[in-house]
Design a protein around this motif. Structure first.
Motif, PDB file in Angstrom:
ATOM      1  N   ASN A 186       0.845  -1.182   0.000  1.00  7.92           N
ATOM      2  CA  ASN A 186       0.000   0.000   0.000  1.00  7.92           C
ATOM      3  C   ASN A 186       0.883   1.235   0.000  1.00  7.92           C
ATOM      4  OD1 ASN A 186      -2.441  -1.509   0.189  1.00  7.92           O
ATOM      5  ND2 ASN A 186      -2.116  -1.737   2.397  1.00  7.92           N
ATOM      6  N   ASP A 187       0.301   2.381  -0.280  1.00  7.10           N
ATOM      7  CA  ASP A 187       1.098   3.603  -0.362  1.00  7.10           C
ATOM      8  C   ASP A 187       1.890   3.887   0.901  1.00  7.10           C
ATOM      9  OD1 ASP A 187       0.099   3.925  -2.876  1.00  7.10           O
ATOM     10  OD2 ASP A 187      -1.208   5.631  -2.399  1.00  7.10           O
ATOM     11  N   ASP A 188       1.328   3.524   2.071  1.00  5.14           N
ATOM     12  CA  ASP A 188       1.996   3.806   3.331  1.00  5.14           C
ATOM     13  C   ASP A 188       3.008   2.720   3.726  1.00  5.14           C
ATOM     14  OD1 ASP A 188       0.317   1.731   3.963  1.00  5.14           O
ATOM     15  OD2 ASP A 188      -0.693   2.754   5.619  1.00  5.14           O
ATOM     16  N   GLY A 189       3.224   1.748   2.858  1.00  2.00           N
ATOM     17  CA  GLY A 189       4.195   0.692   3.141  1.00  2.00           C
ATOM     18  C   GLY A 189       3.607  -0.518   3.838  1.00  2.00           C
ATOM     19  N   SER A 190       2.316  -0.488   4.137  1.00  2.00           N
ATOM     20  CA  SER A 190       1.671  -1.624   4.784  1.00  2.00           C
ATOM     21  C   SER A 190       1.342  -2.704   3.747  1.00  2.00           C
ATOM     22  CB  SER A 190       0.396  -1.180   5.509  1.00  2.00           C
ATOM     23  OG  SER A 190      -0.535  -0.609   4.601  1.00  2.00           O
ATOM     24  N   THR A 191       1.130  -3.917   4.234  1.00  2.27           N
ATOM     25  CA  THR A 191       0.852  -5.044   3.346  1.00  2.27           C
ATOM     26  C   THR A 191      -0.638  -5.169   3.056  1.00  2.27           C
ATOM     27  OG1 THR A 191       2.744  -6.240   4.291  1.00  2.27           O
ATOM     28  CG2 THR A 191       1.135  -7.536   3.042  1.00  2.27           C
ATOM     29  N   PRO A 192      -1.019  -5.329   1.806  1.00  2.11           N
ATOM     30  CA  PRO A 192      -2.437  -5.481   1.465  1.00  2.11           C
ATOM     31  C   PRO A 192      -3.061  -6.672   2.194  1.00  2.11           C
ATOM     32  CG  PRO A 192      -1.140  -5.069  -0.503  1.00  2.11           C
ATOM     33  CD  PRO A 192      -0.159  -5.326   0.596  1.00  2.11           C
ATOM     34  N   THR A 193      -4.318  -6.549   2.553  1.00  4.12           N
ATOM     35  CA  THR A 193      -5.032  -7.618   3.249  1.00  4.12           C
ATOM     36  C   THR A 193      -5.029  -8.904   2.423  1.00  4.12           C
ATOM     37  OG1 THR A 193      -6.498  -5.986   4.291  1.00  4.12           O
ATOM     38  CG2 THR A 193      -7.230  -8.289   4.284  1.00  4.12           C
ATOM     39  N   GLY A 194      -4.728 -10.010   3.097  1.00  6.03           N
ATOM     40  CA  GLY A 194      -4.742 -11.300   2.423  1.00  6.03           C
ATOM     41  C   GLY A 194      -3.414 -11.717   1.836  1.00  6.03           C
ATOM     42  N   TYR A 195      -2.380 -10.887   2.008  1.00  8.01           N
ATOM     43  CA  TYR A 195      -1.065 -11.201   1.453  1.00  8.01           C
ATOM     44  C   TYR A 195       0.001 -11.204   2.555  1.00  8.01           C
ATOM     45  CZ  TYR A 195      -3.182 -10.276  -3.104  1.00  8.01           C
ATOM     46  OH  TYR A 195      -3.989 -10.308  -4.200  1.00  8.01           O
ATOM     47  N   THR A 196       1.129 -11.818   2.255  1.00 12.18           N
ATOM     48  CA  THR A 196       2.289 -11.797   3.150  1.00 12.18           C
ATOM     49  C   THR A 196       3.452 -11.168   2.395  1.00 12.18           C
ATOM     50  OG1 THR A 196       1.601 -13.817   4.313  1.00 12.18           O
ATOM     51  CG2 THR A 196       3.928 -13.186   4.480  1.00 12.18           C
ATOM     52  N   PHE A 197       3.981 -10.081   2.940  1.00 10.86           N
ATOM     53  CA  PHE A 197       5.106  -9.409   2.286  1.00 10.86           C
ATOM     54  C   PHE A 197       6.417 -10.059   2.706  1.00 10.86           C
ATOM     55  CE2 PHE A 197       8.218  -5.767   2.250  1.00 10.86           C
ATOM     56  CZ  PHE A 197       8.370  -5.749   0.859  1.00 10.86           C
ATOM     57  N   VAL A 198       7.258 -10.347   1.730  1.00 11.50           N
ATOM     58  CA  VAL A 198       8.540 -11.001   1.987  1.00 11.50           C
ATOM     59  C   VAL A 198       9.676 -10.103   1.518  1.00 11.50           C
ATOM     60  CG1 VAL A 198       9.950 -13.049   1.608  1.00 11.50           C
ATOM     61  CG2 VAL A 198       7.462 -13.238   1.606  1.00 11.50           C
ATOM     62  N   SER A 199      10.576  -9.793   2.428  1.00 10.49           N
ATOM     63  CA  SER A 199      11.791  -9.057   2.096  1.00 10.49           C
ATOM     64  C   SER A 199      12.888  -9.558   3.017  1.00 10.49           C
ATOM     65  CB  SER A 199      11.584  -7.548   2.272  1.00 10.49           C
ATOM     66  OG  SER A 199      12.783  -6.843   1.987  1.00 10.49           O
ATOM     67  N   ARG A 200      13.736 -10.411   2.501  1.00  7.41           N
ATOM     68  CA  ARG A 200      14.820 -10.985   3.308  1.00  7.41           C
ATOM     69  C   ARG A 200      16.112 -11.051   2.516  1.00  7.41           C
ATOM     70  NH1 ARG A 200      12.940 -16.068   7.103  1.00  7.41           N
ATOM     71  NH2 ARG A 200      11.069 -15.105   7.997  1.00  7.41           N
ATOM     72  N   THR A 201      17.207 -10.821   3.224  1.00 11.71           N
ATOM     73  CA  THR A 201      18.527 -10.978   2.644  1.00 11.71           C
ATOM     74  C   THR A 201      19.283 -12.014   3.471  1.00 11.71           C
ATOM     75  OG1 THR A 201      18.695  -8.771   1.686  1.00 11.71           O
ATOM     76  CG2 THR A 201      20.751  -9.849   2.251  1.00 11.71           C
ATOM     77  N   SER A 202      19.881 -12.988   2.802  1.00 10.21           N
ATOM     78  CA  SER A 202      20.632 -14.050   3.480  1.00 10.21           C
ATOM     79  C   SER A 202      22.087 -14.030   3.016  1.00 10.21           C
ATOM     80  CB  SER A 202      20.025 -15.424   3.163  1.00 10.21           C
ATOM     81  OG  SER A 202      18.696 -15.504   3.630  1.00 10.21           O
ATOM     82  N   PRO A 203      23.024 -13.663   3.894  1.00  9.21           N
ATOM     83  CA  PRO A 203      24.437 -13.681   3.530  1.00  9.21           C
ATOM     84  C   PRO A 203      24.907 -15.100   3.219  1.00  9.21           C
ATOM     85  CG  PRO A 203      24.067 -12.298   5.450  1.00  9.21           C
ATOM     86  CD  PRO A 203      22.804 -13.067   5.222  1.00  9.21           C
ATOM     87  N   ILE A 204      25.682 -15.238   2.162  1.00  8.77           N
ATOM     88  CA  ILE A 204      26.260 -16.517   1.779  1.00  8.77           C
ATOM     89  C   ILE A 204      27.723 -16.595   2.211  1.00  8.77           C
ATOM     90  CG2 ILE A 204      26.725 -18.064  -0.157  1.00  8.77           C
ATOM     91  CD1 ILE A 204      23.762 -17.533   0.406  1.00  8.77           C
ATOM     92  N   GLY A 205      28.410 -15.464   2.179  1.00 12.56           N
ATOM     93  CA  GLY A 205      29.812 -15.423   2.589  1.00 12.56           C
ATOM     94  C   GLY A 205      30.289 -13.995   2.712  1.00 12.56           C
ATOM     95  N   THR A 206      31.429 -13.810   3.368  1.00 10.47           N
ATOM     96  CA  THR A 206      31.988 -12.469   3.573  1.00 10.47           C
ATOM     97  C   THR A 206      33.476 -12.455   3.242  1.00 10.47           C
ATOM     98  OG1 THR A 206      32.464 -12.943   5.904  1.00 10.47           O
ATOM     99  CG2 THR A 206      30.342 -11.911   5.400  1.00 10.47           C
ATOM    100  N   LYS A 207      33.983 -11.271   2.930  1.00  7.99           N
ATOM    101  CA  LYS A 207      35.401 -11.105   2.613  1.00  7.99           C
ATOM    102  C   LYS A 207      35.854  -9.705   2.999  1.00  7.99           C
ATOM    103  CE  LYS A 207      36.627 -10.395  -1.667  1.00  7.99           C
ATOM    104  NZ  LYS A 207      36.946 -10.595  -3.110  1.00  7.99           N
ATOM    105  N   VAL A 208      36.968  -9.613   3.702  1.00  6.07           N
ATOM    106  CA  VAL A 208      37.563  -8.320   4.042  1.00  6.07           C
ATOM    107  C   VAL A 208      38.510  -7.918   2.918  1.00  6.07           C
ATOM    108  CG1 VAL A 208      39.081  -7.080   5.626  1.00  6.07           C
ATOM    109  CG2 VAL A 208      37.400  -8.684   6.529  1.00  6.07           C
ATOM    110  N   THR A 209      38.341  -6.726   2.384  1.00  8.76           N
ATOM    111  CA  THR A 209      39.220  -6.263   1.322  1.00  8.76           C
ATOM    112  C   THR A 209      40.205  -5.203   1.802  1.00  8.76           C
ATOM    113  OG1 THR A 209      37.580  -4.607   0.610  1.00  8.76           O
ATOM    114  CG2 THR A 209      37.519  -6.770  -0.460  1.00  8.76           C
TER     115      THR A 209
END
Length: 276
Positions: free
Chosen positions: A167-190
Motif C-alpha cells: 500500500n502507499d503507506d508501506g503496509s501489506t495489502p489484506t490477504g497477502y504476506t510481504f517477503v523481504s529478506r537478505t541471506s548472507p552466503i559469505g563475507t570477505k575483508v578487502t
C-alpha cells in the motif's frame, strides 16, 4: 533487502560461517509452476536495497592479499579452505534495537557485523519509517545517520511501495504476506586497519508478495554488498554502503512453491545471528 544502485542497491548458525536455505517443493499453481530464472523482480530488490548508494560516495576497495591455505599438490585451482571455514569465534551476546551488537574489534568481528547489518538493511522493517530509523540508529555511524535517514525517506516513497506491491503507506495489502529478506552466503575483508574495515558480503535475497492473486510473487536475486565500517563507541558501524549484482548461480530444477507454502515458510522460519 535494502540500499544501492550502481546497480548497487536481510542470519546463520553462530560460529559456522555458513547458512543454507532450501524452500519446500510443491505442485504447480498460479503463484509459481515454472523454474526460477532471471526475473525483473531482482531488479526491484536491487533498487530497494541500493537506491541510497546513488547519493553516497562509492567505496574503493582492493583484493586482499595473502593465502594461508597452502596445498601440498600445488593445485592453484583448489579453493582456499579458510574462505568457508568457521573462525571458531563466539557469537555476540548483545543486541541494539533487536540487531546483534558488540562485535570484536578485528577482521572476524567486522565480517560478522557486515553480515548481520546486511540482514537488517534487507528486512521488511525497512518499509516502515519508525522501524527503519531504529535500524539506522543501531548500525550506522552517528555522523552519517541524518544523511542515511534523509536519503532513505526519499527512496521509500508511496510510488515505490506500490511498485513492490505494498500500500502507499508501506503496509501489506489484506490477504497477502510481504517477503523481504537478505541471506548472507559469505563475507570477505578487502581492506582493514585497527579502526576501519571494508567488507564484501555475498547475498541471496527474496522480495515480493505471497498470495494467490499476487502480481508481485516472491522472487530470488543474488548480489554483493560492500560496506565500509569504522570502530565507533565500542562497535563496528557503517560509514558507506554499496551493492552490485551477482555472482549468480545457474537456477536449479526445483519448482517454485505455492503462495500458501511461501507465506507459511515466512511466518514459521525465523532468521539467524551470523558469526564468521
Amino acid at each position: 533487502m535494502t540500499l544501492g544502485d550502481e546497480r548497487e542497491t536481510s542470519g546463520g548458525y553462530a560460529g559456522t560461517g555458513q547458512t543454507r536455505t532450501r524452500l519446500p517443493e510443491s505442485g504447480a499453481d498460479v503463484y509459481g509452476g515454472a523454474r526460477r530464472g532471471g526475473r525483473t523482480s531482482s531488479r526491484s530488490l536491487v533498487t530497494v536495497v541500493g537506491v541510497v548508494v546513488l547519493l553516497i560516495a562509492a567505496i574503493a576497495f582492493a583484493n586482499r592479499g595473502g593465502d594461508d591455505s597452502g596445498s601440498a599438490i600445488g593445485d592453484e585451482n583448489q579453493p582456499n579452505s579458510s574462505s568457508t571455514a568457521a573462525s571458531g569465534s563466539r557469537p555476540v551476546a548483545g543486541k541494539a534495537g533487536g540487531i546483534p551488537a558488540g562485535f570484536a574489534q578485528d577482521e572476524v568481528g567486522a565480517q560478522s557485523a557486515a553480515a548481520n547489518y546486511a540482514v537488517a538493511l534487507g528486512s521488511a522493517d525497512m518499509f516502515d519509517k519508525a522501524k527503519r530509523d531504529a535500524i539506522l540508529q543501531a548500525i550506522i555511524t552517528p555522523s552519517r545517520i541524518p544523511e542515511f535517514e534523509t536519503t532513505l525517506d526519499q527512496a521509500y516513497t508511496p510510488a515505490f511501495n506500490k511498485n513492490v506491491g505494498l500500500n502507499d503507506d508501506g503496509s501489506t495489502p489484506t490477504g497477502y504476506t510481504f517477503v523481504s529478506r537478505t541471506s548472507p552466503i559469505g563475507t570477505k575483508v578487502t581492506e582493514a586497519s585497527t579502526n576501519n574495515a571494508t567488507v564484501e558480503v555475498w547475498c541471496s535475497g527474496l522480495l515480493g508478495l505471497a498470495g494467490e492473486n499476487s502480481t508481485n510473487p516472491v522472487t530470488n536475486s543474488w548480489f554483493t554488498i560492500t560496506m565500509k565500517l569504522e570502530w565507533t563507541n565500542g562497535d563496528w558501524k557503517i560509514v558507506t554502503h554499496s551493492q552490485k549484482d551477482g555472482p549468480t548461480p545457474v537456477p536449479g530444477d526445483e519448482r517454485a512453491s505455492s503462495a500458501d507454502e511461501m507465506a507459511k515458510a515466512v511466518d514459521e522460519y525465523g532468521g539467524f545471528t551470523y558469526a564468521r
